[in-house]
Design a protein around this motif. Structure first.
Motif, PDB file in Angstrom:
ATOM      1  N   ILE A  23       0.864  -1.177   0.000  1.00  0.00           N
ATOM      2  CA  ILE A  23       0.000   0.000   0.000  1.00  0.00           C
ATOM      3  C   ILE A  23       0.900   1.225   0.000  1.00  0.00           C
ATOM      4  N   GLY A  24       0.605   2.182  -0.828  1.00  0.00           N
ATOM      5  CA  GLY A  24       1.463   3.341  -1.018  1.00  0.00           C
ATOM      6  C   GLY A  24       1.269   4.433   0.013  1.00  0.00           C
ATOM      7  N   GLY A  25       1.197   4.097   1.292  1.00  0.00           N
ATOM      8  CA  GLY A  25       1.067   5.119   2.321  1.00  0.00           C
ATOM      9  C   GLY A  25       2.442   5.560   2.813  1.00  0.00           C
ATOM     10  N   HIS A  26       2.439   6.511   3.706  1.00  0.00           N
ATOM     11  CA  HIS A  26       3.695   6.983   4.293  1.00  0.00           C
ATOM     12  C   HIS A  26       4.152   6.001   5.362  1.00  0.00           C
ATOM     13  N   THR A  27       5.318   5.448   5.178  1.00  0.00           N
ATOM     14  CA  THR A  27       5.881   4.578   6.197  1.00  0.00           C
ATOM     15  C   THR A  27       6.841   5.388   7.045  1.00  0.00           C
ATOM     16  N   GLY A  28       7.183   4.850   8.209  1.00  0.00           N
ATOM     17  CA  GLY A  28       8.118   5.536   9.089  1.00  0.00           C
ATOM     18  C   GLY A  28       9.477   5.715   8.452  1.00  0.00           C
ATOM     19  N   THR A  29       9.925   4.703   7.713  1.00  0.00           N
ATOM     20  CA  THR A  29      11.234   4.821   7.072  1.00  0.00           C
ATOM     21  C   THR A  29      11.208   5.892   5.991  1.00  0.00           C
ATOM     22  N   ARG A  30      10.091   6.018   5.320  1.00  0.00           N
ATOM     23  CA  ARG A  30       9.972   7.066   4.298  1.00  0.00           C
ATOM     24  C   ARG A  30      10.015   8.444   4.944  1.00  0.00           C
ATOM     25  N   GLU A  31       9.367   8.571   6.110  1.00  0.00           N
ATOM     26  CA  GLU A  31       9.386   9.838   6.845  1.00  0.00           C
ATOM     27  C   GLU A  31      10.817  10.199   7.242  1.00  0.00           C
ATOM     28  N   ILE A  32      11.572   9.204   7.669  1.00  0.00           N
ATOM     29  CA  ILE A  32      12.961   9.444   8.067  1.00  0.00           C
ATOM     30  C   ILE A  32      13.803   9.788   6.848  1.00  0.00           C
ATOM     31  N   ASP A  33      13.635   9.026   5.771  1.00  0.00           N
ATOM     32  CA  ASP A  33      14.410   9.276   4.553  1.00  0.00           C
ATOM     33  C   ASP A  33      14.156  10.671   3.984  1.00  0.00           C
ATOM     34  N   ARG A  37       9.192  16.278   9.565  1.00  0.00           N
ATOM     35  CA  ARG A  37       9.109  16.554  11.010  1.00  0.00           C
ATOM     36  C   ARG A  37       8.839  15.265  11.786  1.00  0.00           C
ATOM     37  N   VAL A  38       8.004  14.404  11.261  1.00  0.00           N
ATOM     38  CA  VAL A  38       7.727  13.123  11.923  1.00  0.00           C
ATOM     39  C   VAL A  38       8.995  12.273  11.958  1.00  0.00           C
ATOM     40  N   GLY A  39       9.747  12.265  10.869  1.00  0.00           N
ATOM     41  CA  GLY A  39      11.007  11.533  10.838  1.00  0.00           C
ATOM     42  C   GLY A  39      11.994  12.066  11.860  1.00  0.00           C
ATOM     43  N   GLU A  40      12.009  13.381  12.050  1.00  0.00           N
ATOM     44  CA  GLU A  40      12.878  13.980  13.060  1.00  0.00           C
ATOM     45  C   GLU A  40      12.473  13.535  14.460  1.00  0.00           C
ATOM     46  N   SER A  45      13.716  10.417  19.197  1.00  0.00           N
ATOM     47  CA  SER A  45      13.322   9.467  20.238  1.00  0.00           C
ATOM     48  C   SER A  45      14.312   8.303  20.320  1.00  0.00           C
ATOM     49  N   LEU A  46      14.834   7.855  19.182  1.00  0.00           N
ATOM     50  CA  LEU A  46      15.847   6.792  19.189  1.00  0.00           C
ATOM     51  C   LEU A  46      17.118   7.287  19.870  1.00  0.00           C
ATOM     52  N   ILE A  47      17.547   8.478  19.521  1.00  0.00           N
ATOM     53  CA  ILE A  47      18.767   9.033  20.102  1.00  0.00           C
ATOM     54  C   ILE A  47      18.602   9.246  21.605  1.00  0.00           C
ATOM     55  N   GLN A  48      17.450   9.746  22.030  1.00  0.00           N
ATOM     56  CA  GLN A  48      17.204   9.945  23.459  1.00  0.00           C
ATOM     57  C   GLN A  48      17.202   8.628  24.217  1.00  0.00           C
ATOM     58  N   GLU A 116      17.284  -0.590  19.126  1.00  0.00           N
ATOM     59  CA  GLU A 116      17.287  -0.417  17.670  1.00  0.00           C
ATOM     60  C   GLU A 116      16.312  -1.366  16.989  1.00  0.00           C
ATOM     61  N   THR A 117      16.235  -2.606  17.477  1.00  0.00           N
ATOM     62  CA  THR A 117      15.299  -3.574  16.890  1.00  0.00           C
ATOM     63  C   THR A 117      13.862  -3.126  17.105  1.00  0.00           C
ATOM     64  N   GLU A 118      13.552  -2.694  18.319  1.00  0.00           N
ATOM     65  CA  GLU A 118      12.194  -2.214  18.595  1.00  0.00           C
ATOM     66  C   GLU A 118      11.873  -0.986  17.753  1.00  0.00           C
ATOM     67  N   PHE A 119      12.843  -0.108  17.592  1.00  0.00           N
ATOM     68  CA  PHE A 119      12.644   1.091  16.770  1.00  0.00           C
ATOM     69  C   PHE A 119      12.384   0.703  15.322  1.00  0.00           C
ATOM     70  N   THR A 120      13.181  -0.221  14.806  1.00  0.00           N
ATOM     71  CA  THR A 120      13.016  -0.660  13.419  1.00  0.00           C
ATOM     72  C   THR A 120      11.649  -1.293  13.207  1.00  0.00           C
ATOM     73  N   GLU A 121      11.214  -2.123  14.151  1.00  0.00           N
ATOM     74  CA  GLU A 121       9.894  -2.749  14.039  1.00  0.00           C
ATOM     75  C   GLU A 121       8.794  -1.701  14.099  1.00  0.00           C
ATOM     76  N   PHE A 122       8.937  -0.740  15.005  1.00  0.00           N
ATOM     77  CA  PHE A 122       7.931   0.314  15.146  1.00  0.00           C
ATOM     78  C   PHE A 122       7.842   1.153  13.878  1.00  0.00           C
ATOM     79  N   VAL A 123       8.981   1.582  13.369  1.00  0.00           N
ATOM     80  CA  VAL A 123       9.005   2.438  12.188  1.00  0.00           C
ATOM     81  C   VAL A 123       8.492   1.674  10.968  1.00  0.00           C
ATOM     82  N   GLY A 124       8.789   0.387  10.893  1.00  0.00           N
ATOM     83  CA  GLY A 124       8.332  -0.421   9.760  1.00  0.00           C
ATOM     84  C   GLY A 124       6.825  -0.592   9.749  1.00  0.00           C
ATOM     85  N   ARG A 125       6.177  -0.557  10.920  1.00  0.00           N
ATOM     86  CA  ARG A 125       4.732  -0.710  11.003  1.00  0.00           C
ATOM     87  C   ARG A 125       4.000   0.567  10.672  1.00  0.00           C
ATOM     88  N   GLN A 126       4.636   1.681  10.796  1.00  0.00           N
ATOM     89  CA  GLN A 126       3.965   2.973  10.610  1.00  0.00           C
ATOM     90  C   GLN A 126       3.595   3.205   9.172  1.00  0.00           C
TER      91      GLN A 126
END
Length: 126
Positions: A23-33, A37-40, A45-48, A116-126
């Protein structure tokens, strides 16, 4: 009369044609790439989380190892006790320190990888 038969036509398809379309929605990785602002927010949150982990591990190690000189000062008998003919302060400060630092490093690495694993899983689900 017989007609010469030419080569048969073969249809070539991709093995992924039957795969489910994404599905062509916005994913978390796309937001980061795209550095939105959401990617930031995701990255901060990962850095903190990793900074908090580092500070906790460093504080625990400093308190644990920093309390040894205090122990020697407050309990004078520890200055004169010998282990295998070696004074206890030398054993603790010269030998025991290394396993403590190693264990602290292992704890940090294991938990940083978990974050990092939890972050990756979370961002991948978004």
């Amino acid at each position: 009369m017989s007609t010469p038969e030419g080569p048969r036509r073969v249809r070539v398809t991709s093995p992924r044609t039957s795969a489910a379309r994404r599905i062509g929605g916005h994913t978390g990785t796309r937001e980061i790439d795209e550095q939105t602002r959401v990617g930031e927010v995701y990255m901060s949150s990962l850095i903190q989380s990793q900074l908090r982990l580092a500070l906790v591990v460093i504080a625990g190690t400093v308190i644990g190892l920093g309390s040894l000189p205090l122990l020697f000062f407050l309990v004078p008998v520890t200055r004169t006790v010998a282990v295998f003919g070696i004074p206890l302060p030398w054993v603790l400060l010269g030998v025991v320190v290394y396993p403590v630092v190693y264990v602290a490093a292992r704890i940090y690495v294991r938990n940083a990888e978990r974050i990092e694993t939890e972050f990756t899983e979370f961002v991948g689900r978004q």
